[in-house]
Structure formats: C-alpha cells, structure tokens
Design an enzyme around this catalytic site. Structure first.
Site: not given
Length: 233
Positions: A102-103, A106
C-alpha cells in the site's frame, strides 16, 4: 433550568464521531492481527516486498527504512522515503506485505504524478493551520459580542480539515488498488493470499472514512452552535 442548558445535545455528534473512529480503529487492528499470523508462502518480508515493488515499477529514487511503532507506516513524497513500522518491515505475514505494498502504491502515485496526491500535499499546511486556529478564532468571535464574521472565518478554517480528509479518501483507495494489482502478479503473494491482503487494506481504508465522518460531524456541530444567527444574548 432546562436540561439543554446543562447538557449540550450537540455533544451527541462528537460522541458518534468518536465511536465511529474507535470502531474503525478496532476493526483495522483486529484484521491486521488476524492476517499478521499468516506467513506468506513466498516468505518475503515487508521490506523486501517494498524494495521489489519499487524495483519493478522502476522507481529508483525512493528509500525504504524501518521506524518505531505499529502501523505507523507512511510514504513521504517530499523526502522520497518509504517508512515501514517494526510490525511490517521484518514480518513475512500477509498483512505486513499488504501494508508495505500500500505504501508503495503512494510511491507509484508520486512517481506517475497522481493529481489527488499533489493536491493533498498542497492542502496539508493549510489544513493544519486552519485546524489550529479555528477554535481560537471562533472563541474570539464569541467574546467580541458574537462577531459573526470572525465566527464564520473560524468555521471555514475548520472546514479545511474536512477538505483534507475528503481529498485523502481517493488517494488511499487508489494506493490500495495499485497495491493489490501489483500483488496479483504472484511474485510476492499467492493467488490465495491476495484476498487476505485485500481485507487488511479495506479495513485500513475504513479508518480514513471514519476520520472524514468524525470531522464532518464536528463541523456540523460548529455550524449548529455558531453558524447563522445563533447569537446568544
């Protein structure tokens, strides 16, 4: 003395917002703990997963580091640093890999110039400034003979916090979609493990929805108490 003079009924909005936030936080923690017990079949740590994803996406200017805490994972577009918490960095669990991916989502957003991420970054200082000054401005407005102009400025300043929360929602959901798409290639998680990671990321996304709802309810309370012609003589 009437009951409403003793108990402000608008506190119910604050309580509801608090309960929503607590429920979302409890859900993400329980979901993470559940899937944190399941080791990935490929035996890849969160750090290795993040490094692999960045390499696959041809992102060479982002560093990966471990930081203290649990679920403190974040990506800083200003410093180009992807930080993974202790519970994520060295763990080979499905949950940890999902969070790390998920990071990375980004980082991919930043690399591709994803507009909502840029907008959120631009709003951060304004939203923080508005949140810090909103209540003092409203208080000053009340003390100065219920100056509605100052009060409205304070309410508007607080609304910037809600704007930040609303812009955050598509950024977080998009990062999760990117993460799951990357994980679906099978090199990090197996076909059976991807749905588990999806549940972890969905639970995490609910915390942002809860934060937006809580902020909206707080803003609504301010409008009810101080907006319009609610002058208290």
């Amino acid at each position: 003395m009437p009951f409403y003079a003793i108990f402000d009924p608008t506190y119910i909005l604050v309580i509801v917002g608090l309960l929503i936030s607590m429920a979302a936080s409890a859900y993400v923690n329980s979901t993470f703990k559940k899937y944190d017990k399941i080791r990935s079949q490929n035996n890849v740590t969160g750090t290795k997963a993040a490094q692999y994803i960045l390499q696959q996406e041809q992102i060479n200017n982002v560093g990966v580091q471990q930081i203290a805490g649990d679920l403190t994972d974040n990506y800083n577009s200003g410093t180009k640093i992807l930080s993974l918490s202790e519970a994520t960095a060295q763990s080979t669990s499905v949950a940890a890999i999902g969070v790390a991916a998920h990071e990375c989502g980004h980082a991919v957003q930043d690399h591709t110039g994803y507009s909502p991420l840029k907008i959120r970054a631009a709003i951060v200082p304004v939203a923080n400034f508005g949140s810090a000054l909103s209540f003092p401005i409203i208080l000053i407005g009340v003390l100065f003979s219920w100056n509605q102009t100052l009060i409205n400025i304070g309410i508007f300043a607080f609304s910037l916090a809600l704007l930040f929360q609303l812009v955050t929602l598509p950024v977080e959901f998009n990062a999760s979609r990117r993460a799951l798409k990357i994980l679906s290639d099978g090199n990090i998680l197996t076909e059976e493990e991807v749905p588990m990671a999806r549940k972890v990321l969905f639970a995490a996304a609910l915390t942002y929805v809860a934060a937006a709802l809580a902020t909206f309810l707080q803003l609504l309370r301010l409008i009810i108490l101080f907006g319009g012609n609610n002058r208290r003589d």
